[in-house]
Motif scaffolding. Sequence first.
Motif, PDB file in Angstrom:
ATOM      1  N   LEU B 123      -6.719   0.814  13.774  1.00  0.00           N
ATOM      2  CA  LEU B 123      -6.902   2.316  13.839  1.00  0.00           C
ATOM      3  C   LEU B 123      -7.163   2.936  12.653  1.00  0.00           C
ATOM      4  O   LEU B 123      -7.792   3.803  12.305  1.00  0.00           O
ATOM      5  N   LEU B 124      -6.451   2.108  11.287  1.00  0.00           N
ATOM      6  CA  LEU B 124      -6.648   2.476  10.291  1.00  0.00           C
ATOM      7  C   LEU B 124      -8.283   2.347   9.849  1.00  0.00           C
ATOM      8  O   LEU B 124      -8.552   3.161   8.910  1.00  0.00           O
ATOM      9  N   ALA B 125      -8.833   1.044  10.303  1.00  0.00           N
ATOM     10  CA  ALA B 125     -10.037   1.051   9.804  1.00  0.00           C
ATOM     11  C   ALA B 125     -11.147   1.981  10.545  1.00  0.00           C
ATOM     12  O   ALA B 125     -11.880   2.526   9.986  1.00  0.00           O
ATOM     13  N   THR B 126     -10.405   2.345  11.703  1.00  0.00           N
ATOM     14  CA  THR B 126     -11.184   3.488  12.284  1.00  0.00           C
ATOM     15  C   THR B 126     -11.075   4.755  11.618  1.00  0.00           C
ATOM     16  O   THR B 126     -12.071   5.457  11.450  1.00  0.00           O
ATOM     17  N   ALA B 127      -9.870   4.972  11.266  1.00  0.00           N
ATOM     18  CA  ALA B 127      -9.718   6.350  10.382  1.00  0.00           C
ATOM     19  C   ALA B 127     -10.673   6.263   9.321  1.00  0.00           C
ATOM     20  O   ALA B 127     -11.069   7.372   8.605  1.00  0.00           O
ATOM     21  N   ALA B 128     -10.810   4.892   8.472  1.00  0.00           N
ATOM     22  CA  ALA B 128     -11.376   4.997   7.374  1.00  0.00           C
ATOM     23  C   ALA B 128     -13.001   5.409   7.690  1.00  0.00           C
ATOM     24  O   ALA B 128     -13.745   6.136   6.976  1.00  0.00           O
ATOM     25  N   ASP B 129     -13.336   5.040   8.642  1.00  0.00           N
ATOM     26  CA  ASP B 129     -14.658   5.413   9.263  1.00  0.00           C
ATOM     27  C   ASP B 129     -14.852   6.838   9.599  1.00  0.00           C
ATOM     28  O   ASP B 129     -15.936   7.389   9.423  1.00  0.00           O
ATOM     29  N   ALA B 130     -13.753   7.380   9.788  1.00  0.00           N
ATOM     30  CA  ALA B 130     -13.907   8.783   9.956  1.00  0.00           C
ATOM     31  C   ALA B 130     -13.827   9.515   8.820  1.00  0.00           C
ATOM     32  O   ALA B 130     -13.791  10.942   8.955  1.00  0.00           O
ATOM     33  N   GLY B 131     -13.694   8.878   7.705  1.00  0.00           N
ATOM     34  CA  GLY B 131     -13.827   9.723   6.431  1.00  0.00           C
ATOM     35  C   GLY B 131     -12.348   9.909   5.710  1.00  0.00           C
ATOM     36  O   GLY B 131     -12.413  10.415   4.793  1.00  0.00           O
ATOM     37  N   PHE B 132     -11.242   9.326   6.450  1.00  0.00           N
ATOM     38  CA  PHE B 132      -9.767   9.508   5.591  1.00  0.00           C
ATOM     39  C   PHE B 132      -9.769   8.317   4.741  1.00  0.00           C
ATOM     40  O   PHE B 132      -9.865   7.054   5.176  1.00  0.00           O
ATOM     41  N   GLN B 133      -9.706   8.515   3.476  1.00  0.00           N
ATOM     42  CA  GLN B 133      -9.524   7.593   2.447  1.00  0.00           C
ATOM     43  C   GLN B 133      -8.085   7.273   1.843  1.00  0.00           C
ATOM     44  O   GLN B 133      -7.802   6.424   1.225  1.00  0.00           O
ATOM     45  N   SER B 134      -7.052   8.271   2.357  1.00  0.00           N
ATOM     46  CA  SER B 134      -5.727   8.107   1.916  1.00  0.00           C
ATOM     47  C   SER B 134      -4.971   8.301   3.066  1.00  0.00           C
ATOM     48  O   SER B 134      -5.089   9.023   3.933  1.00  0.00           O
ATOM     49  N   TYR B 135      -3.827   7.325   3.026  1.00  0.00           N
ATOM     50  CA  TYR B 135      -3.103   7.381   4.123  1.00  0.00           C
ATOM     51  C   TYR B 135      -1.489   7.630   3.771  1.00  0.00           C
ATOM     52  O   TYR B 135      -1.053   7.211   2.467  1.00  0.00           O
ATOM     53  N   ARG B 136      -0.728   8.000   4.620  1.00  0.00           N
ATOM     54  CA  ARG B 136       0.654   8.085   4.369  1.00  0.00           C
ATOM     55  C   ARG B 136       1.487   7.701   5.703  1.00  0.00           C
ATOM     56  O   ARG B 136       1.143   8.224   6.734  1.00  0.00           O
ATOM     57  N   PHE B 137       2.234   6.599   5.480  1.00  0.00           N
ATOM     58  CA  PHE B 137       3.010   6.307   6.582  1.00  0.00           C
ATOM     59  C   PHE B 137       4.436   7.176   6.768  1.00  0.00           C
ATOM     60  O   PHE B 137       5.209   7.073   5.576  1.00  0.00           O
ATOM     61  N   VAL B 138       4.671   7.711   7.783  1.00  0.00           N
ATOM     62  CA  VAL B 138       5.733   8.404   7.969  1.00  0.00           C
ATOM     63  C   VAL B 138       6.839   7.530   8.363  1.00  0.00           C
ATOM     64  O   VAL B 138       6.687   7.017   9.321  1.00  0.00           O
ATOM     65  N   VAL B 139       7.969   7.581   7.845  1.00  0.00           N
ATOM     66  CA  VAL B 139       9.202   6.819   7.909  1.00  0.00           C
ATOM     67  C   VAL B 139      10.086   7.821   8.080  1.00  0.00           C
ATOM     68  O   VAL B 139      10.330   9.036   7.662  1.00  0.00           O
TER      69      VAL B 139
END
Lengths: 167, 158
Positions: B123-139
Amino acid sequence: MQRRRVQAAVELDLIPVLSLVVHLVPMLLLSVRFVTLAEHPVDRAPVEATEAPSREKLEAQEEERVVVRITATGFAVRGAGDGEAQIACAGSCTPGDYDYRALGDAMVAAKGLHPRMQQVIVAPDPGVPYAVIIGVMDATRSRRAGDREELLFLHPVLVTGAGERRP
Amino acid sequence: MEPTTSLSITSMMDMFTIILVFLLVFFEPEARPDPEFQLPSSVATQQAADGTTLRVRRDAIEVNGSPVLPLVDGDLGNAARDGRRVLAVLGALEAARAQVPGGELPLMVECDQAVPWSTLGDLLATAADAGFQSYRFVVLGGAERPIPPTGSAPSQVF
């Protein structure tokens, strides 16, 4: 003769309303869940398996990288000393059985060896649950010593397949 | 003869009314924990920011609250893919990103604690392809630190 209209001052009886509210407030207080949402920033996309460094390459770059592999049996840490340190689970390797304390010790040692490094490579096996990844990110990011917090590796990079031996 | 005094409860009513409204706003009739979605606990203290939300439940994937793809116990199963990209999620993330002015908000990943990395990594690889380059893991923040202090030598702090 003009009649004088006299209005009596009537005070609204608020006691029943107050009684109702006093009962509602504790009931609602019991049902409220106060949670704090926090976040772990991950600044880079997960590296594709083909881009991830092979085990041989990691061995060659041992002094340049800190790598935490998360496997079904525990952690394997490179860059915290000689070779690859194995940190086995305390039990059956459910998320609570992983030895985050030992991993924290290894990260402190790795930080001593690589004081300028901010990046740590985290390479989970495919079946590793998300809770373990968050536990590793906690252990690699910082550690509390007394009343102050030591920052360790602030930039985790999640990769797939790093450190796997290639046929 | 003592004069009769009545207690003014108007201000108390005001206070209780404000508390009642506040509690009603946060009232959840079904406050039972959702077995299909439990965030992991963490010692992280950085407050979660705003962004496009990718929620990975054990039984479904949601983008900004809209269901996108069903899962079976956190597994993607036979979902249509192109390499690692999960096509349904890719389309939803691209559409969500297009709605953001500038398109630069981070991706807030809300993932169930039992979901395996095989699913999340794709899913993160998919998001990278969708143009998202930074992530926040919500905890769930503020958890007890699992690593108690030891007597080891302190490392250098930067």
